[in-house]
Design an enzyme around this catalytic site. Structure first.
Site, PDB file in Angstrom:
ATOM      1  N   GLU A  80      35.247  42.114  37.116  1.00  0.00           N
ATOM      2  CA  GLU A  80      36.374  41.876  36.119  1.00  0.00           C
ATOM      3  C   GLU A  80      35.743  40.716  35.377  1.00  0.00           C
ATOM      4  OE1 GLU A  80      39.031  41.034  39.353  1.00  0.00           O
ATOM      5  OE2 GLU A  80      38.802  38.864  39.128  1.00  0.00           O
ATOM      6  N   HIS A  94      43.660  35.947  39.115  1.00  0.00           N
ATOM      7  CA  HIS A  94      42.434  35.335  39.733  1.00  0.00           C
ATOM      8  C   HIS A  94      42.276  33.868  38.856  1.00  0.00           C
ATOM      9  CE1 HIS A  94      41.133  39.338  41.665  1.00  0.00           C
ATOM     10  NE2 HIS A  94      42.220  38.646  42.431  1.00  0.00           N
TER      11      HIS A  94
END
Lengths: 410, 298, 410, 298
Positions: free
Chosen positions: D210, D247
């Site tokens: 990601e 995150h």
């Protein structure tokens, strides 16, 4: 440089290491007794351990008792030191006592944290019987202590539950203080868990590194200034210190006027070996100025205990001619009557000798008690002669009453 | 080749613009020591006794990549940083003249030196001399004569008296090493004894120790393994407890650092103890003669 | 988390890193102009570089000029950001400019100090042509910088004489600030030597680590609170933050109600891939409470831009039945009219499905726009349907006037 | 034997008395994971789900010297210390569930782990599962089936979706490793790819990446040297710049960490890129068939 317990505890408070409530009392601050809550522990402030056995730690239940005890402790001698202050602390009911210390391990050249479940007694005695009773945790110089390490130590000391974290916190703070103030030693013996569940540093021992004090200005603000490793400086030592002369008062009658520190130590040995008594240690440092050399001589001449002066110059960095010049000027200005037996060798020896001989010719009366040997006379012979001369001096020159204000108080 | 320094060694002077350092730079040059450059931060580009001054050790080494030894003359508060700078720049031997370096500072610098395999001598060393070859430090050249006796002492003055005693008796020095009077030292007796033991130009070693610390005690077991005789002279037998005698390291602390303890340890491991300075050359002579006698039948 | 230049300079002052005298002016503090001495530099405070080229840095010779310039800069857009503050700084006549920065090298996992003689311009552009122009000095995590290293860097930058030590001091302070405030980046570009011999940080860039801000309470006292890496939080983002929901406003009309952060990112991609426009990013975190799940839904339902909501729950730590329960309760309490297309799979899927079917039966009107697919329907199909549904929603539900107070200001 | 953990691995739970940790201790035990003990300072002597709690990792290891893996569940402000404690006590693999660990803290702990040869996985990892054998972390057991595909992802949810997609297509997982969503990670893709490449129980690897950081780019060159096929799925193509997406590590900072950059690097070095989750099992199947065909003629 050892701190008094009450000084060490000032540093503890700064680092939030818990200590019992307390007041410090000396002869001129008895009114501080108003603040005391009883029962109280009274502890004479001394540079040596073994205070309990010496009767310097006592418990008082009321003011009258406390006053009597303080009076009995103040002025007492403990080893060579006279007790001048007492620390009065709230009495703690002890449930458990342990030992912790942060110090420098000079064998390993590492930092060392030590801990023992057996606190409150002489740790050296305990470890002699049971070496395993003392736990050791090494750190590299400058290395910080992490929280987990402090918890591990706390666990090894047998703490659990709330105590685990509280003692770990104290361990971290002790180590931080150790690093933060460039200490040689920070010791808490005992660190106690009280019956009511609190934790206190009951005793406190700190050795500072005198050479690192320049980093810690706040020490001065706290009233902590340079002293001996153990004990306060005498008046004469303070004067020498102010002039930048490493100087230690000893007990004898031979003034020692050497070159460097190393030979200064050797000179004291040799004087003692030949049954003389050195009056001092002294160190000129490398390449002293004329002014400093004269001040050094002055310290000896002005000391009523000194009957004769032993001098030695090995001309190296410090040249013999400079040394001779300083002596000549001092003698002309101060007209000292004490005999001086000296040896001069090395760099510029010839020039130095000429200066001295010239002065002797011009001022025979002033220099009649001054003898300067050359490189061909062994240093041991010069020392022996100084001792012999000192013995011939009449004692009226050195009346014993005059001692007390200068000499080490013992 | 002499131990520590010889006539080919290129050296640096850190803190060269200070009063003492510049004076002794002159003396070192006169003695024949090869000085590649000096370092004083902010004074780069100046000259001291004809020696070029650089701002950093790195800059000096860029111009003189063969310099392997640096002597440190900076004030004590800057000593740790100066030693670390020398190590970081790739210097292999650091001779620390500075005295009274804070203990934690010196421990830290010492550790970094060990990690990088750098030899540190001092603090508060008078320096190192290989007579007739090179001198780094402030030892007075007049005192030393070329010869085959190695000397080790903590103190400057004692180093001179040792050499003087030896010289008057007809001996000379292969190298004289001052370990330094500070409480924490880079090199210790064992380090230097080992160098002398392996030095073909040295026949015997005189080591002088003094009160304070445990360096003499630590070295004692090694003496047992040496082929060359070691004559030891320990001072401070009459020293008081808990008082610093000139050197920052010369303090008896509790039971640690007494002259008695040192003498006992050294004697136990085979060193020959001298009581006075005058006795030293006599003991050296006797030891060398004994050695010769032992070698003949063998 | 990027600081404004004027915020970074507050931290510089705290660490005694020299910056020019300055004032900060916004629309409501024009009276601060009274303090200004001319000539002065006026700098629009923005999160992006390239301010010079964008006309956000100007020089004024007098107050009238300054006022006009400030008015022209305030409210201007720079990238997506509107300028709301200007920094007025004493004009420095530049003799030399250099670049220094302390940062984290994420490739090497080390700390990195960078320096270049070519300051004052875009350092990335310079190093593209001449990689040697950027000097790099690595440090281990947590490692301190020693004085000699700072002097070495200062020397490498070409400083000598007094400048060597002064710049070394600044380098040490920049590095200390970098460690002391858990920074990701501290950059001074340019650090200048002025014609009158002084040294100043002319610009200041600091990226903080949002996750380390709890260690640094003083930031809050200085008015520095959490924001995006670049840019302030919108009103809705602030509400979400207060409720502990990671949430980012985007520009579209599909509300995204996913599970974890990773799938939230994937969902935005998939919506975009199928020509939809996500209205937000959101993350439930592991095992969200019922209350938090309802608050998450509320953020989407209350957003007038949102036309349809895409939801996905992969029941793992967070169970499907809990998720279903939260949706049912929210719908019953708030009676939302927006369509919701969702998929529920995994742990406790069956139980969740029963809860939803029961609710549908009991409140058919409330749940008529809510569809929940199961594990056998690929997630891509659910997304496509949500996009299709959103396109059918009439626009009156989302009048464009209502945007401004919530959406990112661009 | 599976990579990282298998059914013989003895583990510790640091922070076991926390709400999440105690819940997942139950789940781990149910799954068959062997838990030697838990650690929460000050709570030594308690029990959580029948697991004994110790005050320190040292104390736990004294009783259970064969524990080799520890999972960290403490709040972020204590994470660095907890990791250092595990390393100091001799733990060989540390699985860090804690999220949002300060960057400097994690860099420090990571460095100490590297120095001691300790494997750190995370921070903010959902954990590691070898289906049917053992589970450390908070991965939901229902999502995973034993099989021969290795998976690596930063995110928990994506780890589930990967497994779910694979399982629906008839595949299963040898081991699924969550690298973690924090910006600084202990183990990176290359570390785990290497383990899978050498794992006889794994035929192909699916890695999900990601936006944020450069871990995917750093791993790309290694893929070229692998014999096993690597299917990669990168999310964040539509993500905005300069905003953290859940995150702590998922931020595009300047040119660093874009999905485009990662896809380009991976494709260049031979990874097979998937556009959607549903595409992944199709690509896995195709890659394994290709591999089989290639092997036949050779």
């Amino acid at each position: 440089m050892r701190l008094y317990e009450f000084e060490a505890k000032k540093l503890f408070r700064k680092y939030m290491i818990p200590v019992p409530e307390s007041v410090v009392i000396s002869r001129d601050s008895f009114n501080e007794l108003d603040k005391v809550v009883y029962p109280v522990v009274i502890k004479g402030q001394a540079f040596l351990g073994g205070r309990g056995k010496a009767g310097l730690v006592q418990f008082a239940e009321c003011r009258e008792e406390a006053e009597a005890m303080i009076c009995s402790i103040l002025g007492k001698k403990h080893g060579p030191f006279v007790i001048e202050k007492v620390l009065l602390e709230k009495k703690i009911n002890i449930e458990r006592e342990v030992y912790i210390a942060a110090l420098i391990d000079r064998l390993e050249h590492k930092l060392l944290f030590m801990a023992s479940k057996k606190g409150g007694v002489d740790i050296e005695a305990i470890t002699k019987d049971d070496p395993g009773a003392l736990l050791k945790y090494y750190f590299n110089p400058g290395e910080i202590m992490h929280g987990f390490k402090a918890r591990t130590i706390s666990g090894d000391l047998g703490f659990s539950s709330d105590g685990l974290g509280i003692v770990a916190g104290i361990i971290l703070k002790v180590y931080k203080l150790f690093l933060g103030f460039d200490c040689k030693l920070v010791e808490i013996n005992p660190l106690v868990l009280s019956k009511d569940g609190n934790i206190y540093a009951l005793d406190a021992k700190i050795d500072l590194d005198e050479d690192a004090m320049f980093k810690h200005r706040e020490l001065k603000e706290m009233g902590i200034v340079a002293r001996h490793e153990l004990g306060e400086l005498t008046q004469r030592e303070q004067i020498a210190k102010a002039k930048g002369i490493p100087y230690v008062d000893l007990d004898g009658d031979i003034g020692v006027f050497p070159g460097g520190a190393g030979f200064g130590i050797a000179a004291i040995d040799l004087i003692t070996l030949y049954q003389g008594k050195p009056a001092n240690f002294m160190d000129s440092g490398g390449a002293p100025t004329q002014e400093k050399l004269r001040a050094m001589l002055g310290l000896l001449v002005d000391n009523p205990k000194v009957k004769a002066i032993f001098g030695a110059r090995f001309g190296g960095i410090s040249r013999c001619d400079d040394w001779a010049r300083a002596i000549v000027q001092y003698v002309k200005e101060n007209k000292p009557e004490k005999p001086m037996i000296m040896r001069m060798a090395g760099n510029m020896e010839e020039q130095g000798r000429k200066i001295l001989e010239q002065a002797k010719r011009n001022f025979p009366e002033l220099f009649k008690k001054i003898k300067i040997y050359a490189v061909d006379t062994p240093i041991e012979q010069v020392i022996k002669e100084t001792i012999r001369v000192a013995k011939t001096q009449i004692d009226t020159e050195n009346p014993p009453e005059a001692d007390t204000d200068c000499a080490d108080k013992e | 080749m002499s131990i520590v320094i010889d006539n080919e060694t290129k050296t640096i002077v850190q803190g060269i613009t200070g009063k003492n350092a510049s004076l002794h730079t002159k003396f070192m040059l006169e003695y024949g020591t090869k000085i590649a450059g000096g370092v004083t931060p902010g004074k780069g580009g100046q000259e001291v006794e004809g020696v070029r001054v650089y701002d950093t050790v790195h800059q000096c080494l860029e111009k003189h990549p063969d310099a392997a030894v640096s002597s440190i003359w900076v004030p004590p508060r800057f000593a740790k940083d100066a030693i670390l700078e020398a190590i970081d720049a790739g210097i292999k031997t650091v001779i620390v003249i500075t005295e009274c370096i804070p203990i934690h500072d010196m421990l830290y610098a010492r550790q970094k030196a060990k990690e990088k395999g750098v030899v540190v001598i001092g603090g508060n060393t008078p320096g190192v001399i290989s007579p007739g070859k090179a001198l780094v430090g402030m030892l007075p050249k007049i005192t030393f004569k070329p010869g085959r006796i190695g000397t080790i002492a903590r103190s400057g003055a004692v180093t001179y008296y040792l050499a003087n005693s030896l010289n008057l008796a007809g001996f000379g020095e292969s190298t004289s090493v001052g370990l330094g009077g500070d409480p924490i030292l880079g090199a210790n007796y064992e380090d230097i004894l080992r160098l002398f033991e392996n030095d073909p130009e040295t026949d015997a070693v005189v080591m002088a120790g003094e009160i304070g610390g445990v360096y003499e005690e630590l070295a004692a077991p090694f003496i047992e393994h040496m082929l060359k005789p070691v004559i030891a002279y320990i001072t401070g037998k009459a020293a008081p407890q808990g008082k610093r005698l000139g050197h920052a390291g010369a303090i008896i602390e509790g039971n640690m650092g007494t002259a008695h303890g040192k003498i006992e340890a050294l004697q136990k491991h085979g060193a020959i103890l001298a009581q006075t300075l005058s006795e030293i050359p006599i003991l050296v002579k006797r030891a060398l003669e004994d050695r010769k006698r032992q070698e003949k039948p063998g």
